[in-house]
Design an enzyme around this catalytic site. Structure first.
Site, PDB file in Angstrom:
ATOM      1  N   HIS A 159      43.397  34.339  62.038  1.00 39.82           N
ATOM      2  CA  HIS A 159      44.494  33.549  61.431  1.00 39.82           C
ATOM      3  C   HIS A 159      44.084  32.984  60.079  1.00 39.82           C
ATOM      4  O   HIS A 159      44.584  31.958  59.651  1.00 39.82           O
ATOM      5  CB  HIS A 159      44.912  32.393  62.343  1.00 39.82           C
ATOM      6  CG  HIS A 159      45.151  32.789  63.767  1.00 39.82           C
ATOM      7  ND1 HIS A 159      46.393  33.112  64.255  1.00 39.82           N
ATOM      8  CD2 HIS A 159      44.284  32.940  64.802  1.00 39.82           C
ATOM      9  CE1 HIS A 159      46.282  33.432  65.538  1.00 39.82           C
ATOM     10  NE2 HIS A 159      45.020  33.350  65.883  1.00 39.82           N
ATOM     11  N   SER A 280      42.145  39.996  31.251  1.00 39.90           N
ATOM     12  CA  SER A 280      43.525  39.611  30.954  1.00 39.90           C
ATOM     13  C   SER A 280      43.723  39.677  29.451  1.00 39.90           C
ATOM     14  O   SER A 280      42.810  39.387  28.677  1.00 39.90           O
ATOM     15  CB  SER A 280      43.778  38.190  31.462  1.00 39.90           C
ATOM     16  OG  SER A 280      44.844  37.607  30.737  1.00 39.90           O
ATOM     17  N   LYS A 286      39.489  35.595  32.575  1.00 42.11           N
ATOM     18  CA  LYS A 286      39.910  36.349  33.753  1.00 42.11           C
ATOM     19  C   LYS A 286      39.108  37.623  33.986  1.00 42.11           C
ATOM     20  O   LYS A 286      38.788  38.357  33.054  1.00 42.11           O
ATOM     21  CB  LYS A 286      41.391  36.744  33.630  1.00 42.11           C
ATOM     22  CG  LYS A 286      42.374  35.617  33.845  1.00 42.11           C
ATOM     23  CD  LYS A 286      42.274  34.965  35.226  1.00 42.11           C
ATOM     24  CE  LYS A 286      42.855  35.791  36.331  1.00 42.11           C
ATOM     25  NZ  LYS A 286      44.297  35.912  36.290  1.00 42.11           N
ATOM     26  N   GLU A 293      43.922  45.747  43.978  1.00 39.50           N
ATOM     27  CA  GLU A 293      45.373  45.481  44.009  1.00 39.50           C
ATOM     28  C   GLU A 293      46.168  46.782  43.902  1.00 39.50           C
ATOM     29  O   GLU A 293      47.209  46.953  44.547  1.00 39.50           O
ATOM     30  CB  GLU A 293      45.756  44.536  42.885  1.00 39.50           C
ATOM     31  CG  GLU A 293      45.188  43.134  43.082  1.00 39.50           C
ATOM     32  CD  GLU A 293      45.287  42.312  41.817  1.00 39.50           C
ATOM     33  OE1 GLU A 293      46.352  41.783  41.545  1.00 39.50           O
ATOM     34  OE2 GLU A 293      44.281  42.217  41.098  1.00 39.50           O
TER      35      GLU A 293
END
Ligand code: ARG
Length: 461
Positions: A159, A280, A286, A293
């Site tokens: 969880h 980025s 970044k 992804e």
């Protein structure tokens, strides 16, 4: 205006409209099966020679012509024409240009309906092992990382809450086994696809005296399809593949999801290599896990492709309908995408750094609460009662704003007289790991055994 086709000048008096030709043309996709189309035609030529349609000389002419077409395709010198609507018509057109009218005999008793699915099945037989090797590469990488990260302990989650500590090696191997199932699912597919539809004609079978068993054997198939109507429109193997591909993509996506989280500043369990990260355009600090992804994103495309093919089939009556032409675009696209995703995931796993300290520091000793309950169980208390006692201890520690392992002995003993100072020995991560020593558990010994089994599987072939 319009395009001349295989049937122009016969039943249909005019050429097809240009926009219709655009819709109809599948050459850019199915030319990928050129080698299989030639193999199928060579085997068919032999079969119809046996059936008395071709003389030995004509067979030789067709064989030589087909080999020349194959060479032209392999070298890229073949000139496809806008009127070649698919690879089958292109090969036949070129053959006839090279050998003359004899080339026109090749299609006797055959239809593109049995031809296309024969080519397709052959292609799958030839190329699926390449994808299986990519799975093996990733599995090998996972076992290598499992071998090197044997000393790293990290929190295990259920969880998304800290549950119990595990070895990072155990985590790596937890992604080995799904891939093992994926690999065997593709083996099942290889078995399913190993059936020769050639000789089924357009739908009703062939009138020629063809020994389909021999034809199948010559093409490397182990059996023939039993029903011509079914055979020309059976694309179950495409669905099987798209399902297997979705499963693999889903497995990769779950792995990606965990690693994306583990690579955040907050977790910091792993650091991805710059080779698989991007920056980025705006924020200088970044470093994004785009590789993971993208893999996660592609999984949704795979699911869509599987659904698309099932939707394509559901309304078709038996035998061939042109709707089926969508099958190869879906298949090849899934095949190519999956190959890339597997390669990238292999690279990511190979190059990521595991931050052992961070993993360990992230563990709240509360994750050993089950072990504390086991302590009471060892002293004869029923588990349910022990669970309750430790729950009280956790609550007390929270009230006193103390970590569980710092709760004073007096507090433990106020909960149960069964506690003595040995309760503090429970709060050792190593002990907690080592106690999970049944097969499949996270103890070092069991993870080593698991790793050996995994390595044996990989060494089998
Ligand atoms: N290009 C077609 C396909 O991929 C080949 C079969 C065509 N058959 C037909 N009857 N038009 O499905």
């Amino acid at each position: 205006m319009g395009e001349k086709t295989l049937w122009s000048g016969g039943r249909l008096s005019s050429n097809i409209d240009q926009v219709m030709a655009n819709l109809n043309n599948s050459l850019p996709i199915d030319k990928r099966m050129a080698a299989e189309d030639i193999l199928g035609s060579l085997a068919w030529a032999e079969a119809i020679q046996q059936a008395g349609i071709l003389s030995i000389e004509e067979l030789k002419v067709i064989q030589d012509g087909l080999k020349q077409v194959a060479d032209e395709i392999a070298s890229g010198s073949i000139q496809f024409l806008p009127t070649d609507e698919d690879i089958h018509s292109a090969v036949e057109r070129r053959l006839t240009e090279l050998v003359g009218a004899t080339g026109g005999k090749l299609h006797t008793g055959r239809s593109r309906n049995d031809q296309v699915v024969t080519d397709f099945r052959l292609w799958v037989k030839h190329n699926l092992p390449v994808l299986q090797d990519k799975i093996r590469d990733l599995q090998l990488t996972l076992t290598n990382r499992a071998a090197t990260e044997m000393d790293c302990i990290l929190p295990g989650y259920t969880h998304f809450q800290q549950a119990q500590p595990i070895l990072f090696s155990h985590w790596f191997l937890s992604h080995f086994w799904p891939l093992e199932r994926d690999h065997s699912r593709l083996n099942n597919l290889l078995n399913r696809v190993d059936e020769c539809p050639l000789g089924c004609g357009a739908l009703a079978g062939t009138t020629l005296k063809i020994d389909r068993e021999i034809l199948a054997k010559n093409l490397g198939f182990s059996r023939v399809s039993e029903n011509s109507l079914d055979a020309v429109s059976d694309r179950d193997f495409v669905c099987d593949f798209l399902y297997a591909a979705s499963m693999i993509a889903m497995h990769l996506s779950r792995m990606a999801e965990a690693l994306i989280l583990y690579s955040t500043l907050e977790f910091g369990f792993v650091t991805l290599s710059d080779r698989f990260s991007t920056g980025s355009s705006l924020m200088p600090q970044k470093k994004n896990p785009d590789s993971l992804e993208l893999i996660r994103g592609k999984a949704s495309v795979h699911l869509g492709q599987m659904t698309t093919m099932l939707a394509n089939l559901k309304g078709l009556p038996s035998a061939y309908d042109k709707d089926l032409q969508e099958d190869k675009a879906l298949f090849f696209s899934a095949f190519d995408q999956l190959t890339i995703s597997l390669e990238v995931m292999t690279g990511v796993i190979e190059t990521l750094t595991v931050n052992q300290e961070r993993c360990r520091d992230a563990i709240n000793m509360m994750a050993l609460a089950t072990d504390a309950a086991d302590y009471l169980v060892d002293r004869g208390m029923p588990f349910r009662e022990a669970h309750h006692c430790i729950g009280k201890a956790v609550l007390k520690a929270e009230q006193l704003n103390l970590p569980l392992e710092a709760l004073p002995l007096t507090e433990w003993q106020a909960i149960s007289p069964m506690f003595d100072s040995s309760i503090f020995d429970v709060f050792s991560l190593e002990n907690a790991i080592e106690k999970r020593n049944a097969i499949g558990g996270t103890s070092k010994q069991m993870v080593r055994t698991q790793l050996e089994k995994a390595q044996q599987l990989l060494n089998r072939k």
